[in-house]
Design a protein around this motif. Structure first.
Motif, short mmCIF file in Angstrom:
data_model
loop_
_atom_site.label_atom_id
_atom_site.label_comp_id
_atom_site.label_asym_id
_atom_site.label_seq_id
_atom_site.Cartn_x
_atom_site.Cartn_y
_atom_site.Cartn_z
N LYS A 143 -14.63 6.59 -13.34
CA LYS A 143 -13.77 5.47 -13.72
C LYS A 143 -12.45 5.96 -14.31
O LYS A 143 -11.37 5.40 -14.03
CB LYS A 143 -14.50 4.58 -14.74
N VAL A 144 -12.50 7.00 -15.13
CA VAL A 144 -11.29 7.52 -15.77
C VAL A 144 -10.34 8.08 -14.72
O VAL A 144 -9.12 7.86 -14.79
CB VAL A 144 -11.64 8.58 -16.83
N LEU A 145 -10.86 8.78 -13.74
CA LEU A 145 -10.01 9.31 -12.68
C LEU A 145 -9.29 8.18 -11.95
O LEU A 145 -8.09 8.26 -11.67
CB LEU A 145 -10.84 10.13 -11.68
N GLU A 146 -10.00 7.10 -11.67
CA GLU A 146 -9.41 5.96 -10.98
C GLU A 146 -8.34 5.29 -11.84
O GLU A 146 -7.27 4.91 -11.34
CB GLU A 146 -10.51 4.95 -10.61
N LEU A 147 -8.61 5.15 -13.14
CA LEU A 147 -7.63 4.54 -14.03
C LEU A 147 -6.40 5.43 -14.21
O LEU A 147 -5.27 4.92 -14.31
CB LEU A 147 -8.26 4.24 -15.40
N ARG A 148 -6.60 6.73 -14.23
CA ARG A 148 -5.46 7.65 -14.29
C ARG A 148 -4.59 7.51 -13.04
O ARG A 148 -3.36 7.52 -13.12
CB ARG A 148 -5.95 9.09 -14.44
N ARG A 149 -5.24 7.34 -11.90
CA ARG A 149 -4.49 7.16 -10.64
C ARG A 149 -3.69 5.86 -10.68
O ARG A 149 -2.49 5.85 -10.35
CB ARG A 149 -5.46 7.14 -9.45
N LYS A 150 -4.31 4.78 -11.11
CA LYS A 150 -3.62 3.49 -11.17
C LYS A 150 -2.48 3.52 -12.18
O LYS A 150 -1.39 2.97 -11.95
CB LYS A 150 -4.61 2.39 -11.55
N ASN A 151 -2.72 4.17 -13.33
CA ASN A 151 -1.69 4.30 -14.35
C ASN A 151 -0.48 5.06 -13.80
O ASN A 151 0.67 4.68 -14.02
CB ASN A 151 -2.26 5.01 -15.57
N ASN A 152 -0.75 6.14 -13.08
CA ASN A 152 0.34 6.93 -12.53
C ASN A 152 1.13 6.15 -11.49
O ASN A 152 2.36 6.24 -11.42
CB ASN A 152 -0.22 8.21 -11.90
N ASN A 191 -3.40 2.56 -19.47
CA ASN A 191 -3.74 3.69 -20.32
C ASN A 191 -4.74 3.27 -21.40
O ASN A 191 -5.68 4.00 -21.73
CB ASN A 191 -2.49 4.28 -20.96
N PHE A 192 -4.54 2.08 -21.94
CA PHE A 192 -5.47 1.53 -22.94
C PHE A 192 -6.86 1.36 -22.32
O PHE A 192 -7.87 1.70 -22.96
CB PHE A 192 -4.95 0.18 -23.43
N LYS A 193 -6.92 0.86 -21.09
CA LYS A 193 -8.21 0.70 -20.42
C LYS A 193 -8.89 2.05 -20.20
O LYS A 193 -10.12 2.16 -20.28
CB LYS A 193 -8.02 -0.01 -19.08
N LYS A 194 -8.11 3.07 -19.94
CA LYS A 194 -8.67 4.42 -19.78
C LYS A 194 -9.32 4.87 -21.09
O LYS A 194 -10.45 5.39 -21.09
CB LYS A 194 -7.56 5.40 -19.38
N VAL A 195 -8.63 4.66 -22.19
CA VAL A 195 -9.17 5.04 -23.50
C VAL A 195 -10.46 4.26 -23.79
O VAL A 195 -11.45 4.84 -24.25
CB VAL A 195 -8.13 4.76 -24.61
N LYS A 196 -10.43 2.97 -23.48
CA LYS A 196 -11.61 2.14 -23.72
C LYS A 196 -12.78 2.56 -22.82
O LYS A 196 -13.95 2.44 -23.22
CB LYS A 196 -11.27 0.67 -23.48
N ALA A 197 -12.48 3.04 -21.63
CA ALA A 197 -13.54 3.50 -20.73
C ALA A 197 -14.21 4.76 -21.27
O ALA A 197 -15.42 4.97 -21.10
CB ALA A 197 -12.97 3.77 -19.34
N ILE A 198 -13.44 5.60 -21.92
CA ILE A 198 -13.96 6.86 -22.47
C ILE A 198 -14.78 6.63 -23.74
O ILE A 198 -15.77 7.33 -24.00
CB ILE A 198 -12.79 7.83 -22.77
N TYR A 199 -14.42 5.62 -24.49
CA TYR A 199 -14.97 5.40 -25.84
C TYR A 199 -16.50 5.27 -25.92
O TYR A 199 -17.13 5.89 -26.79
CB TYR A 199 -14.30 4.17 -26.44
N PRO A 200 -17.18 4.49 -25.03
CA PRO A 200 -18.60 4.20 -25.24
C PRO A 200 -19.52 5.42 -25.32
O PRO A 200 -20.57 5.36 -25.96
CB PRO A 200 -18.97 3.33 -24.03
#
Length: 281
Positions: A143-152, A191-200
């Protein structure tokens, strides 16, 4: 976007300049039909110290120093974003946050290898808590890889808008900001969603990092180089996740609405701080 001040301008601003200072002048921005430039005063090596802010003033198109407080505050906002979006040398430049094509390829490789490294740990360690940790972390890596791609992609969209404006050779204005900022805000939210994905799974990253390093050392003794490389990447990605959680500790419990309010408050604080740097006589 900043150039050395001309001798003529230096003479006009002589009373504002302190001994030993260099003076740079920005390109103009447009505000309600008027053109304004930012004049920045820097002294020696202090201008190169990270985080060291320089004092400044605003001048109009007739090189008169602006003293209206409300207009100065609006110009502080405009120049704050003008520098982020258009000044490649600015430490907060949008150009410094976007990934190159080679970075994207490396990112994908690193995360794919980290996944395989986690699967090695999954096969090797059979304790329930270890299995649960890896089961939780594996989908997060994807999920983080996908969010990093979308953020970029969203950051690149901001840059594309900026580059188009540069071609049009228009002065930066409120209208320009209104066109750029919503896309920029989307990038911040991704970027916020990426952080939230990592948090749990925050409690697991340190443990898995240690497991990866321990297992890597075991494999080093048997020369299983492919597995060693995968475990190094697992160690690296788990360490990155830990760093993200440390860096963004203040926002981990926030909702998207909370984070939007947090951004607004942070922006206002930045503007207030910049207002204190306006040089008066």
């Amino acid at each position: 976007m900043y150039n050395e001040a001309s001798p003529e301008l230096l003479e006009k601003l002589n009373s504002y300049i302190k001994k030993g200072e260099s003076v740079k002048v920005s390109n103009p921005v447009e505000y309600f039909g008027g053109l304004y430039r930012k004049v920045v005063f820097s002294k020696g090596i202090m201008q190169n110290i990270k985080g060291k802010e320089s004092q400044f003033i605003f001048i109009n198109e007739w090189d008169k120093v602006l003293d209206k407080k409300q207009v100065r505050r609006e110009l502080v906002k405009l120049f704050y974003y003008y520098e982020i979006f258009f000044d490649k040398d600015n430490r907060l430049s949008i150009y410094k946050t976007v990934q190159s094509e080679s970075d994207i390829i490396k990112d994908k490789s690193d995360y794919s290898e980290a996944e395989l490294g986690l699967k090695i740990l999954q096969e090797r360690y059979k304790k329930k808590e270890e299995k649960e940790a890896i089961d939780q972390v594996l989908p997060i890596v994807k999920k983080v890889l996908e969010l990093r791609r979308k953020n970029n992609e969203k950051l690149q969209e901001v840059i594309d808008i900026v580059e188009e404006m540069k071609k049009e050779e228009k002065n930066f204005s409120i209208e320009c900001l209104e066109k750029i900022y919503p896309v920029y805000k989307e990038a911040l939210m991704l970027n916020f969603k990426k952080v939230k994905a990592i948090y749990p799974a925050g409690q697991y990253y340190g443990k898995l990092k240690k497991k990866a390093e321990k297992t890597r050392r075991l494999y080093s003794a048997t020369f299983r180089t492919r597995n060693i490389g995968l475990l190094i990447k697992t160690n690296y990605v788990m360490g990155y996740f830990e760093k993200v959680l440390r860096t963004y500790s203040r926002i981990l419990d926030m909702s998207e609405n909370d984070y939007s309010r947090f951004l607004k408050e942070a922006e206002n604080n930045n503007f207030n701080n910049l207002m204190t740097l306006i040089r008066d006589i």
